[in-house]
Every structure is written in structure tokens, then in C-alpha cells.
Design an enzyme around this catalytic site. Structure first.
Site, short mmCIF file in Angstrom:
data_model
loop_
_atom_site.label_atom_id
_atom_site.label_comp_id
_atom_site.label_asym_id
_atom_site.label_seq_id
_atom_site.Cartn_x
_atom_site.Cartn_y
_atom_site.Cartn_z
N HIS A 16 0.80 -1.32 -0.11
CA HIS A 16 0.01 -0.08 -0.21
C HIS A 16 0.80 1.24 0.05
CE1 HIS A 16 -3.81 2.11 1.25
NE2 HIS A 16 -2.99 2.94 1.12
N HIS A 18 1.46 5.32 -1.61
CA HIS A 18 1.09 6.43 -2.39
C HIS A 18 2.26 7.15 -2.90
CE1 HIS A 18 -3.19 6.60 -1.12
NE2 HIS A 18 -2.49 6.02 -0.04
N LYS A 102 -9.05 -0.59 -6.44
CA LYS A 102 -9.48 0.22 -5.06
C LYS A 102 -10.71 0.78 -4.85
CE LYS A 102 -7.82 2.07 -1.04
NZ LYS A 102 -6.62 2.81 -0.61
N HIS A 139 -10.70 1.16 1.28
CA HIS A 139 -10.21 2.18 2.13
C HIS A 139 -11.79 1.98 3.22
CE1 HIS A 139 -9.05 5.94 4.03
NE2 HIS A 139 -10.32 5.95 4.55
N HIS A 177 -4.88 -0.70 5.50
CA HIS A 177 -4.55 -0.10 6.82
C HIS A 177 -5.41 0.06 7.98
CE1 HIS A 177 -7.15 2.98 4.82
NE2 HIS A 177 -6.17 3.43 3.89
N ASP A 250 1.23 2.55 3.64
CA ASP A 250 0.39 3.83 3.24
C ASP A 250 1.13 4.97 3.45
OD1 ASP A 250 -2.02 5.18 2.76
OD2 ASP A 250 -2.47 5.42 4.63
C1 NCD Z 1 -3.67 8.94 1.77
C2 NCD Z 1 -3.13 9.95 0.86
O1 NCD Z 1 -2.94 11.13 1.30
O2 NCD Z 1 -3.40 9.81 -0.45
N1 NCD Z 1 -3.83 9.51 3.05
C3 NCD Z 1 -3.79 9.18 4.35
O3 NCD Z 1 -3.85 9.85 5.46
N2 NCD Z 1 -3.54 7.91 4.53
C4 NCD Z 1 -4.96 8.42 1.34
C5 NCD Z 1 -5.65 7.21 2.07
O4 NCD Z 1 -4.84 6.24 2.20
O5 NCD Z 1 -6.27 7.33 2.94
ZN ZN Z 2 -3.46 4.91 1.49
#
Ligand code: NCD
Ligand code: ZN
Length: 348
Positions: A16, A18, A102, A139, A177, A250
Site C-alpha cells: 500500500h 502513494h 481500490k 479504504h 490500513h 500507506d
Molecule cells: C492518503 C493520501 O494522502 O493519499 N492519506 C492518508 O492519510 N492515508 C489516502 C489514504 O490512504 O487514505
Molecule cells: Zn493509502
């Protein structure tokens, strides 16, 4: 704590991540590629990755942002909307473009406005995914403004997840998460078709830490950290070695200016020290013997992928986490535990 001084394990994967796009992608992707062989890349770009075509293009930009020597493999995901095309998704999965899809409930988190407004809207897509074995990543938070933010995961379990698993009895689901003991118990009760990722920060902080001596915007993420009892339940689950729980950082970079703001956004950036954070938790729990299962074996098993053949070594050695990472254009991202000393270090 044990007296083990180093641990060698199959190279971990991050299930996971970003990575963002543009200058931010170029700044953060090398950190993930240095630590992990593969990563499940989240599709919530400002303009989300909703189709096979967009995923192929985004994968190309990621590959261009990491050193070739890293042999890093981004695993792409499709961002589900009310209008997702089941055919496009299925072809993408079968041709190896998509590893999963997702589900963002609309409005749940960063760039989720185009997410799904009601789970019934994607019945056709879920039916198809169930048939072809394409995992659904969720999510897991409801978005009704009246639901307390600390209850959103729990309400999601009963309102959305449970009925969806009932309806699609063969659908593989990753509860992303997870932050509560209720989620741990729920996942366990479902058996092997349901997995869960656990982040390093939810293993290390509770909700009180966010407000300790003042408000700490860099500890704010979604789902938000919960009470101490939940952090302990997550530590127990992660270090159990049980196949349903696996590593997913995450890591979610945002510019410092976007975090330190009157309305700071959600996300914690942990990519520069992710493996080390987890190693420290497993050490503290006296469970370094379970680290490889969580970091390198359980994820591939759930996704039906091979485990990595190369290994990494993490040594007991103090080092200071870089405070922040610079992004081209004068922006910077604050690192989780930045400026603090960690006791485990990943060797190059
Ligand atoms: C994530 C993001 O900023 O893309 N933020 C987070 O707080 N985890 C999005 C997500 O996974 O909820
Ligand atoms: Zn995330």
C-alpha cells in the site's frame, strides 16, 4: 528485545503506497524502490487512475522515476468509480496491468471525490472481480458526517464490508490500513480470502500522540490513529505471523505547507525508513522471527504472486532519520520519525 544483531529476509514488498506524480513522484519513488521489490501503487492521483490506459501510462512514469538498478516492480491498481467499466478492469487484470482495484468511498480521504458513492453502484464490477479472482482493496471508512471519525472504520465493517463479503462469497478483499481491534478480529473471522495491511505508524502511535503537548499535523492520517488498546491489538496481529496480515506502509507524502495549515491534509510519509520502523516494532515485541512472514511472504501469498528471490539485511545500528525530503520546486515533505534515532538499519 532480543540480542539478535542482524536479520536477513527475502526482500519485502509494500502492499500500500502513494507515489503521487510529477516532481513529487520523482522525489519519493526512489525511497520505496530502495527498500521494496514490489509495491501496490494507490490510484488516487489528483486525476485518478480509473482505466487500463491511465494505469499503463502511470506505470511508465513510475518506472522512469526510479533507478533502473533497483529492478522495482510497481503493481498498479484501478480507482473504482460509480461508472467503472468491468470489461476494462477485467482485461487489465488478465493482461497483468492491474493487480487489484481500490474502493474509496466518495469523500473518505485524499482525492476520493470521484470514489464510489454507494457500494451497490459497483455490483457488476464486483461480480466480475469475484469471477476472475481480482482482489478488491478497501479504504474501510464510512463518510456520513454524523459518524464520529473514530468510529468510521467500525461502522464500515458492519454497514459495507460484512454485507459485501456475504453477497460476493468468493471475492478476495484487502482491508487496507486497519486501525482497530474490531478490524483485527473481523479479518481473522473471515478466513484466507480477506487480508489486511498494517502501517508502521499505526503500530507506533495512538491518538493521544497526535495531541501530545500541542497538535502534530504530521501524525494525522486517515484512518486516524485510535486508542492505545487498538495500537496494541495491531502489534499483536502484525507480529503473529498469521497469513492474513501483511506489510503496507500507506506512505502518503504531502508538502509540508499542505500539512502545516489551518486545514492540514491527511497522510504520513514513511518511505525513507519503512523497513526499519517495522523491524523496530518486531524487535520490541520479541518477534523478529515473524518479520519475514509479515514483510515478505504473506502479501505475495494472498495476491497469488511468487515470493522475491533476493534478500535484504537489517542490522541493529543507530541512525537518524532524515528530517525531510526535498522535492523539485522548493517543496519538502516531512518524514515520519524525522530527526529521531532508529535502532535498526537496512543495509544497501
Ligand atoms: C492518503 C493520501 O494522502 O493519499 N492519506 C492518508 O492519510 N492515508 C489516502 C489514504 O490512504 O487514505
Ligand atoms: Zn493509502
Amino acid at each position: 528485545m532480543t540480542d539478535i544483531h542482524s536479520i536477513t529476509l527475502r526482500r519485502p514488498d509494500d502492499w500500500h503506497v502513494h507515489l503521487r506524480d510529477g516532481a513529487m513522484l520523482n522525489a519519493v519513488a526512489p525511497f520505496t524502490a530502495r527498500q521494496f521489490k514490489r509495491a501496490i501503487v494507490m490510484p488516487n492521483l489528483a486525476s485518478p487512475v480509473t482505466t487500463r490506459q491511465l494505469a499503463v501510462e502511470y506505470r511508465g512514469r513510475i518506472q522512469a522515476a526510479v533507478p533502473q538498478s533497483a529492478s522495482f516492480e510497481p503493481l498498479m491498481t484501478a480507482y473504482l468509480t460509480d461508472n467503472s467499466d468491468a470489461e476494462d478492469l477485467a482485461e487489465g487484470f488478465q493482461n497483468g496491468v492491474f493487480a487489484a482495484a481500490k474502493l474509496y468511498p466518495a469523500g473518505a480521504t485524499t482525492n476520493s471525490d470521484r470514489g464510489v458513492t454507494a457500494i451497490e453502484n459497483i455490483n457488476t464490477v464486483l461480480e466480475r472481480m469475484e469471477k476472475i479472482g481480482m482482489p478488491l482493496l478497501v479504504h474501510g471508512e464510512v463518510t456520513e458526517p454524523s459518524i464520529d471519525i473514530f468510529d468510521r472504520e467500525n461502522v464500515f465493517i458492519h454497514q459495507v464490508l460484512e454485507p459485501t463479503l456475504q453477497r460476493f462469497q468468493g471475492l478476495k478483499v484487502v482491508f487496507e490500513h486497519i486501525t482497530t481491534s474490531a478490524a483485527v478480529n473481523f479479518v481473522r473471522a473471515q478466513g484466507p480470502r480477506v487480508g489486511a495491511t498494517i502501517t508502521p505508524h499505526h503500530l507506533m502511535i495512538n491518538r493521544t500522540d497526535i495531541f501530545r503537548g500541542g497538535i502534530h499535523p504530521h501524525l494525522y492520517c486517515l484512518p486516524v490513529a485510535k486508542r492505545e488498546q487498538h495500537r496494541l491489538a495491531l502489534r499483536e496481529a502484525a507480529t503473529s505471523g498469521e497469513a492474513q496480515f501483511f506489510l503496507g506502509t500507506d506512505t502518503a507524502p504531502h508538502a509540508i505547507s499542505a500539512k502545516e495549515s489551518a486545514c492540514g491534509c491527511a497522510g504520513i510519509f514513511s518511505a525513507p525508513c519503512a523497513v526499519e520502523l517495522y523491524a523496530q516494532v518486531f524487535d520490541e515485541e520479541g518477534a523478529l522471527d515473524k518479520f519475514e512472514a509479515f514483510a515478505s511472504l504473506n502479501g505475495p501469498k494472498f495476491y497469488g504472486l511468487r515470493v522475491n528471490s533476493d534478500t535484504v539485511t537489517v542490522v541493529r545500528e543507530d541512525w537518524t532519520v532524515p528530517d525531510a525530503v526535498a522535492v523539485e520546486g522548493g517543496v519538502a515533505v516531512k518524514t515520519f520519525k524525522g530527526g529521531e534515532t532508529l535502532h535498526w538499519r537496512l543495509q544497501d
